[in-house]
Design a protein around this motif. Structure first.
Motif, PDB file in Angstrom:
ATOM      1  N   TRP A   1       0.806  -1.230   0.000  1.00 32.53           N
ATOM      2  CA  TRP A   1       0.000   0.000   0.000  1.00 32.53           C
ATOM      3  C   TRP A   1       0.836   1.276   0.000  1.00 32.53           C
ATOM      4  O   TRP A   1       0.512   2.220  -0.756  1.00 32.53           O
ATOM      5  N   PRO A   2       1.904   1.385   0.787  1.00 34.12           N
ATOM      6  CA  PRO A   2       2.698   2.621   0.729  1.00 34.12           C
ATOM      7  C   PRO A   2       3.226   2.922  -0.673  1.00 34.12           C
ATOM      8  O   PRO A   2       3.191   4.081  -1.117  1.00 34.12           O
ATOM      9  N   LEU A   3       3.692   1.899  -1.386  1.00 34.80           N
ATOM     10  CA  LEU A   3       4.200   2.136  -2.742  1.00 34.80           C
ATOM     11  C   LEU A   3       3.065   2.466  -3.699  1.00 34.80           C
ATOM     12  O   LEU A   3       3.218   3.324  -4.584  1.00 34.80           O
ATOM     13  N   CYS A   4       1.911   1.810  -3.542  1.00 36.61           N
ATOM     14  CA  CYS A   4       0.734   2.167  -4.350  1.00 36.61           C
ATOM     15  C   CYS A   4       0.448   3.658  -4.240  1.00 36.61           C
ATOM     16  O   CYS A   4       0.284   4.359  -5.251  1.00 36.61           O
ATOM     17  N   LEU A   5       0.363   4.138  -3.015  1.00 38.90           N
ATOM     18  CA  LEU A   5      -0.005   5.536  -2.781  1.00 38.90           C
ATOM     19  C   LEU A   5       1.089   6.487  -3.264  1.00 38.90           C
ATOM     20  O   LEU A   5       0.803   7.585  -3.742  1.00 38.90           O
ATOM     21  N   GLU A   6       2.342   6.055  -3.169  1.00 39.36           N
ATOM     22  CA  GLU A   6       3.434   6.878  -3.694  1.00 39.36           C
ATOM     23  C   GLU A   6       3.344   6.984  -5.209  1.00 39.36           C
ATOM     24  O   GLU A   6       3.479   8.080  -5.781  1.00 39.36           O
ATOM     25  N   PHE A   7       3.116   5.855  -5.883  1.00 42.59           N
ATOM     26  CA  PHE A   7       2.975   5.865  -7.339  1.00 42.59           C
ATOM     27  C   PHE A   7       1.812   6.756  -7.769  1.00 42.59           C
ATOM     28  O   PHE A   7       1.911   7.509  -8.742  1.00 42.59           O
ATOM     29  N   LEU A   8       0.685   6.652  -7.067  1.00 41.75           N
ATOM     30  CA  LEU A   8      -0.503   7.408  -7.437  1.00 41.75           C
ATOM     31  C   LEU A   8      -0.326   8.902  -7.170  1.00 41.75           C
ATOM     32  O   LEU A   8      -0.674   9.736  -8.007  1.00 41.75           O
ATOM     33  N   SER A   9       0.201   9.236  -6.010  1.00 35.93           N
ATOM     34  CA  SER A   9       0.315  10.662  -5.649  1.00 35.93           C
ATOM     35  C   SER A   9       1.380  11.368  -6.479  1.00 35.93           C
ATOM     36  O   SER A   9       1.251  12.561  -6.774  1.00 35.93           O
ATOM     37  N   SER A  10       2.429  10.640  -6.871  1.00 34.43           N
ATOM     38  CA  SER A  10       3.512  11.247  -7.652  1.00 34.43           C
ATOM     39  C   SER A  10       3.175  11.331  -9.139  1.00 34.43           C
ATOM     40  O   SER A  10       3.851  12.017  -9.893  1.00 34.43           O
ATOM     41  N   GLY A  11       2.135  10.595  -9.559  1.00 31.96           N
ATOM     42  CA  GLY A  11       1.793  10.550 -10.975  1.00 31.96           C
ATOM     43  C   GLY A  11       2.651   9.584 -11.762  1.00 31.96           C
ATOM     44  O   GLY A  11       2.606   9.572 -13.001  1.00 31.96           O
ATOM     45  N   LYS A  12       3.426   8.740 -11.068  1.00 31.68           N
ATOM     46  CA  LYS A  12       4.277   7.780 -11.770  1.00 31.68           C
ATOM     47  C   LYS A  12       3.452   6.782 -12.557  1.00 31.68           C
ATOM     48  O   LYS A  12       3.899   6.237 -13.566  1.00 31.68           O
ATOM     49  N   LEU A  13       2.243   6.521 -12.095  1.00 28.89           N
ATOM     50  CA  LEU A  13       1.294   5.750 -12.891  1.00 28.89           C
ATOM     51  C   LEU A  13      -0.108   6.297 -12.655  1.00 28.89           C
ATOM     52  O   LEU A  13      -0.376   6.936 -11.637  1.00 28.89           O
ATOM     53  N   ASP A  14      -0.986   6.054 -13.599  1.00 26.97           N
ATOM     54  CA  ASP A  14      -2.343   6.606 -13.571  1.00 26.97           C
ATOM     55  C   ASP A  14      -3.350   5.483 -13.791  1.00 26.97           C
ATOM     56  O   ASP A  14      -3.386   4.873 -14.866  1.00 26.97           O
ATOM     57  N   VAL A  15      -4.155   5.194 -12.768  1.00 28.08           N
ATOM     58  CA  VAL A  15      -5.140   4.116 -12.871  1.00 28.08           C
ATOM     59  C   VAL A  15      -6.509   4.616 -13.327  1.00 28.08           C
ATOM     60  O   VAL A  15      -7.397   3.809 -13.624  1.00 28.08           O
ATOM     61  N   LYS A  16      -6.679   5.912 -13.406  1.00 30.46           N
ATOM     62  CA  LYS A  16      -8.015   6.456 -13.715  1.00 30.46           C
ATOM     63  C   LYS A  16      -8.580   5.976 -15.046  1.00 30.46           C
ATOM     64  O   LYS A  16      -9.790   5.724 -15.140  1.00 30.46           O
ATOM     65  N   PRO A  17      -7.765   5.821 -16.110  1.00 31.27           N
ATOM     66  CA  PRO A  17      -8.341   5.353 -17.384  1.00 31.27           C
ATOM     67  C   PRO A  17      -8.947   3.954 -17.301  1.00 31.27           C
ATOM     68  O   PRO A  17      -9.764   3.582 -18.149  1.00 31.27           O
ATOM     69  N   LEU A  18      -8.567   3.178 -16.302  1.00 27.29           N
ATOM     70  CA  LEU A  18      -9.080   1.818 -16.184  1.00 27.29           C
ATOM     71  C   LEU A  18     -10.483   1.782 -15.583  1.00 27.29           C
ATOM     72  O   LEU A  18     -11.166   0.762 -15.678  1.00 27.29           O
ATOM     73  N   ILE A  19     -10.899   2.866 -14.945  1.00 26.75           N
ATOM     74  CA  ILE A  19     -12.241   2.919 -14.360  1.00 26.75           C
ATOM     75  C   ILE A  19     -13.206   3.325 -15.468  1.00 26.75           C
ATOM     76  O   ILE A  19     -13.369   4.496 -15.788  1.00 26.75           O
ATOM     77  N   THR A  20     -13.840   2.337 -16.068  1.00 30.02           N
ATOM     78  CA  THR A  20     -14.638   2.578 -17.276  1.00 30.02           C
ATOM     79  C   THR A  20     -16.118   2.796 -16.990  1.00 30.02           C
ATOM     80  O   THR A  20     -16.828   3.380 -17.812  1.00 30.02           O
TER      81      THR A  20
END
Length: 360
Positions: free
Chosen positions: A311-330
Motif C-alpha cells: 500500500w505505501p508504494l501504491c499511494l506513492e505511485f498514485l500521488s507522484s503521478g508515476k502511474l495513472d489508474v483512472k483510465p481503467l475505471i470505465t
C-alpha cells in the motif's frame, strides 16, 4: 468483521450488497460488530468489482472457497474514518483511507517470517466465510488502513487493491531497468501489471490478449507492442514466434495474467533460457504444461498470492503521478438495488468494462 448471514436491522443504517443465490443480489442491512480498541469504523465512499466477485455471483464458489449462505461481496474499497477505537494512534475521525482487505493473524509461521499474505489463519474481505466490504460502513484494524494523500481520490484508493497485485508480481519477478517483459492477458490485472512494470523501469513491454479492445487500452497505457491471439491450442507455436518477434530479442520475463494451460504453455516456450515465468492469473484451477523442457532451459516458474507491504508504494505511485489508474475505471454506479445489479451485469458481460466502480 460481521458474521455471515447477519442481516439484522440496526438503528444505524448500513446497507450492503448481499449475494443471496446464483445471480441474485439483495440490498439489505449489515449489522456491524462492536468497535475494537485498535479498530476504526469507515464510511465507504468508493468500491470496485473484482473478477472474483463476479465469479462468486455466477457460481457461489471460487476454487475451494464456497458460499453457503447470504454473503456480502467486495474487497476493493476506500472511505472516511467515522469512529476510532480507544487505542488507535495514527488515524482520526475524518481521515481519508484506503483499506488493505486481509487481516493476518501475525502468529503463524508465514506471518512471523514476514510473509503475511500467506497467513494460515487470515481473515479477508470477500473471502468466505468472512464477509466483504461492499457496504456503507465497515470496521477494520487501524494497521490495515492507509491515509490517502490529498491528491489521491477515493476511487484511486479503492484501486490500490488490484494495483497491489501488479506491484507484488513485479517485486517477485525483480522487474527493473534491464528486464524486458511480456504480459499475457490484458484484463484489469494485466493492464495494472503493465503500469507497474513500466513504473519499475521495464524498458520494453509486449502484451497479448484475445480481445482487441483491451489491447487498444493497453496501447494507450504505454505498451510497446500488442499481439492479438486466439483461444486455439493449435496456435501456440505461432504465438510463441509472434511474441519473440515483437520483443525483438530474448524475453526475460513473462507474466501470465490469464492463467490457462495454453497461456502457461506459451509462456514456458517463449521465455529465454534462464528467464522467468510469473503466474498471476488463475483461469484454470489445474493445468497441464510442458515443465520438463522448461526445466532443462532453467526457466524459473514463480507464483504470487495476493500481496504484502504494497500500500505505501501504491499511494506513492498514485500521488507522484508515476502511474495513472483512472483510465481503467470505465463504468460508475451508485449504490441502490438497481444500480448494484447493473454494475455487476456490466462487469460480467460488457466487453468494454475494465473496472466497474460504485460511488457509495
Amino acid at each position: 468483521m460481521g458474521s455471515i448471514g447477519n442481516d439484522e436491522t440496526g438503528a444505524d443504517e448500513n446497507m450492503a450488497a448481499w449475494l443471496c443465490g446464483v445471480n441474485t443480489i439483495r440490498m439489505k442491512q449489515l449489522q456491524l460488530p462492536s468497535l475494537g480498541n485498535k479498530e476504526v469504523k469507515v464510511r465507504i465512499k468508493a468500491s470496485g468489482i473484482c473478477g472474483s466477485d463476479v465469479h462468486y455471483l455466477k457460481h457461489l464458489r471460487l476454487a475451494d472457497f464456497v458460499i453457503e449462505g447470504p454473503y456480502v461481496l467486495g474487497h476493493e474499497c476506500a472511505g472516511v474514518v467515522e469512529e476510532v477505537g480507544c487505542e488507535v494512534k495514527h488515524l482520526v475521525v475524518g481521515d481519508r483511507v484506503s483499506l488493505e482487505p486481509a487481516i493476518p493473524c501475525r502468529g503463524c509461521k508465514p506471518c512471523m517470517e514476514g510473509y503475511y499474505n500467506l497467513c494460515q489463519n487470515v481473515k479477508a474481505f470477500g473471502t468466505p466465510p468472512f464477509p466483504g466490504s461492499l457496504a456503507q460502513k465497515i470496521i477494520h484494524p487501524e494497521e490495515m488502513c492507509f491515509k490517502l494523500p490529498e491528491n489521491v481520490s477515493f476511487e484511486e484508493g479503492a484501486m490500490c487493491e488490484p494495483l497491489s497485485v501488479g506491484i507484488h508480481a513485479c517485486r517477485r519477478a525483480n522487474i527493473g531497468a534491464e528486464t524486458d517483459v511480456v504480459i499475457m492477458g490484458a484484463g484489469t490485472i494485466g493492464l495494472l501489471t503493465l503500469l507497474c512494470a513500466r513504473a519499475f523501469g521495464a524498458p520494453h513491454i509486449v502484451i497479448s490478449d484475445i480481445n482487441g479492445e483491451r489491447l487498444t487500452m493497453a496501447k494507450k497505457l504505454g505498451a510497446d507492442e500488442c499481439i492479438l491471439v486466439s483461444m486455439n491450442n493449435e496456435d501456440i507455436e505461432e504465438e510463441v514466434r509472434l511474441l519473440q518477434k515483437a520483443m525483438g530479442k530474448d524475453i526475460d520475463i513473462i507474466f501470465d495474467c490469464a492463467g490457462f494451460s495454453k497461456t502457461m504453455t506459451t509462456a514456458l516456450k517463449a521465455t529465454r533460457a534462464g528467464g522467468k515465468v510469473c503466474l498471476v492469473g488463475m483461469g484454470h484451477h489445474e493445468m497441464t504444461v510442458p515443465l520438463p523442457p522448461a526445466a532443462c532451459r532453467e526457466v524459473d516458474v514463480i507464483g504470487i498470492f495476493r500481496y504484502r507491504n504494497t500500500w505505501p508504494l501504491c499511494l506513492e505511485f498514485l500521488s507522484s503521478g508515476k502511474l495513472d489508474v483512472k483510465p481503467l475505471i470505465t463504468h460508475r454506479f451508485g449504490f441502490t438495488q438497481e444500480e448494484v445489479e447493473n454494475g455487476f451485469d456490466t462487469s460480467g458481460h460488457n466487453q468494454k468494462a475494465i473496472k466497474v466502480m460504485f460511488n457509495i
